[in-house]
Design an enzyme around this catalytic site. Sequence first.
Site, PDB file in Angstrom:
ATOM      1  CE1 TYR A 187     -44.873   6.385  11.411  1.00  0.00           C
ATOM      2  CE2 TYR A 187     -42.708   7.750  10.274  1.00  0.00           C
ATOM      3  CZ  TYR A 187     -43.620   6.173   9.962  1.00  0.00           C
ATOM      4  OH  TYR A 187     -42.980   5.759   9.597  1.00  0.00           O
ATOM      5  NE  ARG A 211     -32.823  10.209   0.563  1.00  0.00           N
ATOM      6  CZ  ARG A 211     -31.845   9.057   0.997  1.00  0.00           C
ATOM      7  NH1 ARG A 211     -30.801   9.497   2.065  1.00  0.00           N
ATOM      8  NH2 ARG A 211     -33.119   8.046   1.596  1.00  0.00           N
ATOM      9  NE  ARG A 246     -45.548   3.828   3.375  1.00  0.00           N
ATOM     10  CZ  ARG A 246     -44.278   3.751   4.761  1.00  0.00           C
ATOM     11  NH1 ARG A 246     -43.640   2.859   4.534  1.00  0.00           N
ATOM     12  NH2 ARG A 246     -45.109   4.039   5.506  1.00  0.00           N
ATOM     13  CG  PHE A 299     -21.578   3.234  15.052  1.00  0.00           C
ATOM     14  CD1 PHE A 299     -22.067   2.782  13.903  1.00  0.00           C
ATOM     15  CD2 PHE A 299     -23.131   3.739  15.709  1.00  0.00           C
ATOM     16  CE1 PHE A 299     -24.130   2.340  14.067  1.00  0.00           C
ATOM     17  CE2 PHE A 299     -24.348   2.960  16.048  1.00  0.00           C
ATOM     18  CZ  PHE A 299     -24.693   2.245  14.783  1.00  0.00           C
TER      19      PHE A 299
HETATM   20  C1  D61 Z   1     -26.311   7.080  16.103  1.00  0.00           C
HETATM   21  C2  D61 Z   1     -26.475   5.982  15.117  1.00  0.00           C
HETATM   22  C3  D61 Z   1     -27.422   5.799  14.526  1.00  0.00           C
HETATM   23  C4  D61 Z   1     -28.509   5.755  14.548  1.00  0.00           C
HETATM   24  C5  D61 Z   1     -29.048   6.659  15.729  1.00  0.00           C
HETATM   25  C6  D61 Z   1     -28.034   7.263  16.263  1.00  0.00           C
HETATM   26  C7  D61 Z   1     -29.929   6.701  15.785  1.00  0.00           C
HETATM   27  C8  D61 Z   1     -30.841   6.283  15.010  1.00  0.00           C
HETATM   28  C9  D61 Z   1     -31.146   5.664  14.044  1.00  0.00           C
HETATM   29  C10 D61 Z   1     -29.831   5.410  13.853  1.00  0.00           C
HETATM   30  C11 D61 Z   1     -32.128   5.690  12.973  1.00  0.00           C
HETATM   31  C12 D61 Z   1     -32.121   6.146  12.359  1.00  0.00           C
HETATM   32  C13 D61 Z   1     -32.964   6.304  10.706  1.00  0.00           C
HETATM   33  C14 D61 Z   1     -33.402   6.527   9.761  1.00  0.00           C
HETATM   34  C15 D61 Z   1     -33.447   5.921   7.856  1.00  0.00           C
HETATM   35  N1  D61 Z   1     -34.433   5.427   8.513  1.00  0.00           N
HETATM   36  C16 D61 Z   1     -35.430   4.400   8.325  1.00  0.00           C
HETATM   37  O1  D61 Z   1     -34.699   3.148   8.040  1.00  0.00           O
HETATM   38  C17 D61 Z   1     -36.746   4.054   8.185  1.00  0.00           C
HETATM   39  O2  D61 Z   1     -36.614   3.293   8.985  1.00  0.00           O
HETATM   40  C18 D61 Z   1     -37.447   3.103  10.437  1.00  0.00           C
HETATM   41  C19 D61 Z   1     -37.776   2.163  11.455  1.00  0.00           C
HETATM   42  C20 D61 Z   1     -36.343   1.549  11.006  1.00  0.00           C
HETATM   43  C21 D61 Z   1     -35.008   1.346  11.580  1.00  0.00           C
HETATM   44  C22 D61 Z   1     -33.850   0.458  11.610  1.00  0.00           C
HETATM   45  C23 D61 Z   1     -32.628   0.689  11.510  1.00  0.00           C
HETATM   46  C24 D61 Z   1     -32.220   2.379  10.838  1.00  0.00           C
HETATM   47  C25 D61 Z   1     -31.080   2.669  11.416  1.00  0.00           C
HETATM   48  C26 D61 Z   1     -30.389   1.694  12.323  1.00  0.00           C
HETATM   49  C27 D61 Z   1     -30.820   1.093  13.050  1.00  0.00           C
HETATM   50  C28 D61 Z   1     -32.139   0.405  12.576  1.00  0.00           C
HETATM   51  C29 D61 Z   1     -29.777   0.042  14.439  1.00  0.00           C
HETATM   52  C30 D61 Z   1     -28.235   0.269  14.157  1.00  0.00           C
HETATM   53  C31 D61 Z   1     -28.020   1.398  13.847  1.00  0.00           C
HETATM   54  C32 D61 Z   1     -28.758   2.276  12.698  1.00  0.00           C
HETATM   55  C33 D61 Z   1     -37.581   4.257   7.126  1.00  0.00           C
HETATM   56  O3  D61 Z   1     -36.921   2.905   5.651  1.00  0.00           O
HETATM   57  C34 D61 Z   1     -36.995   3.248   4.865  1.00  0.00           C
HETATM   58  C35 D61 Z   1     -35.825   4.420   3.680  1.00  0.00           C
HETATM   59  O4  D61 Z   1     -35.416   4.826   5.109  1.00  0.00           O
HETATM   60  O5  D61 Z   1     -36.019   3.839   2.788  1.00  0.00           O
HETATM   61  C36 D61 Z   1     -38.643   3.742   6.608  1.00  0.00           C
HETATM   62  O6  D61 Z   1     -39.799   3.622   7.040  1.00  0.00           O
HETATM   63  O7  D61 Z   1     -39.356   5.024   7.356  1.00  0.00           O
HETATM   64 MG    MG Z   2     -40.960   2.072   7.728  1.00  0.00          MG
END
Ligand code: D61
Ligand code: MG
Length: 414
Positions: free
Chosen positions: A168, A212, A225, A285
Amino acid sequence: MGSLGAILKHPDDIYPLLKLKMAARHAEKQIPVEAHWGFCYSMLHKVSRSFALVIQQLDPELRNAVCIFYLVLRALDTVEDDTSIATDVKVPILIAFHRYIYDRDWHFSCGTKEYKVLMDEFHHVSTAFLELGRSYQEAIEDITKRMGAGMAKFICNEVETIDDYDEYCHYVAGLVGLGLSKLFYASKLEDLAPDSLSNSMGLFLQKTNIIRDYLEDINEIPKSRMFWPREIWSKYVSKLEDLKYEENSDKAVQCLNDMITNALIHAQDCLTYMSALREPSIFRFCAIPQIMAIGTLAMCYDNIQVFRGVVKMRRGLTAKIIDRTKSMADVYGAFFDFSCMLKSKVNKNDPNATKTLKKLEAIQKTCRDSGLLNKRKSYIIRSDSRFNSAVLVAFFIILAIVFAYLSANRPKNY
Ligand code: D61
Ligand code: MG
């Protein structure tokens, strides 16, 4: 800005907080004038203050691609997260989402607050997407397709085993890591990173969020959830929501520590990934969110507050991390310090104590073996009280001067 109490306790937060405030103001002023790009950047600031800040300082061409990548996936996630959409409506949208980004007329209303605005005005995002270079578009399309399919798969399936949990997290965050590595490569600023390391970058961040956000996710209305894998929580309680009840406090904290020990597996891959980056803005970044993640894990470890409210890093500490993360020496320093803090919190009666300590020692060894540790300014653990009081005195002197100045210049009403 942080509360006055926090500032008085940590006066050395003032300077990085002010710097951060100025950087945020500067970023707001830089929002492009064209309607669609203007919408995208102001949306980015609204939905993610923390990612907006690190995205903002990237090279312009790469910055545009990363901004759109973020908004497309945030929109996809808004569909996934909206518990009021029926499954038979939701699943086909998730699966076809990668095609909607090419269609300026596509529209689906869901989510709340700023997420609803993002969905309602999605045409601005697709318009901007269509202006990106082809290699950026292909990377974004490919990841959106795979993430949508993965999310659809988990709409009906619960996270049972640790393998499910990793799967997931791969769909919702590991794939972001893979996509970002592709975007960096397309910008010609970096080599292409191995998929498994890019995946770990996402897993470390996502698992930290899932840990968290336990209470927020379990209390979600209309339906809670659940992302904590049964394979872990069933060792401590018979239902995931039992962890929030006071009578289960000891079990809850043990379960939490087990989850944190699981997340720590990814730390070393993350260090390897970051050590291969060359471009300073890409490095920052990537590194800032990772340091915040290990810092958050250190705060959550053995902390019953995770089951009672929100555990968040002090804003001043976040500002300090943003200010001081410039090189791999800073990353090793922060990972080393937070591992130290974690080690000091491990209780030998915890069922996973040995396992946790072993992982922390391995992280610390990697940091030490880099040979860069002695060059660090250790800012997290050590707080020199004499220095702190000097800053406090300076703060009050400045405050007095400002007051004196303001009252001297006050228009006099005779
Ligand atoms: C380097 C820098 C940033 C990075 C990386 C490597 C590798 C992965 C990520 C960022 C993504 C990390 C996501 C962690 C936070 N989780 C969420 O936001 C959850 O949603 C996941 C699906 C959508 C992801 C969107 C995203 C997030 C960060 C980004 C990105 C796209 C694009 C570019 C840069 C960063 C989470 O959201 C709700 C919440 O946390 O409140 C969920 O629904 O589980
Ligand atoms: Mg989500």
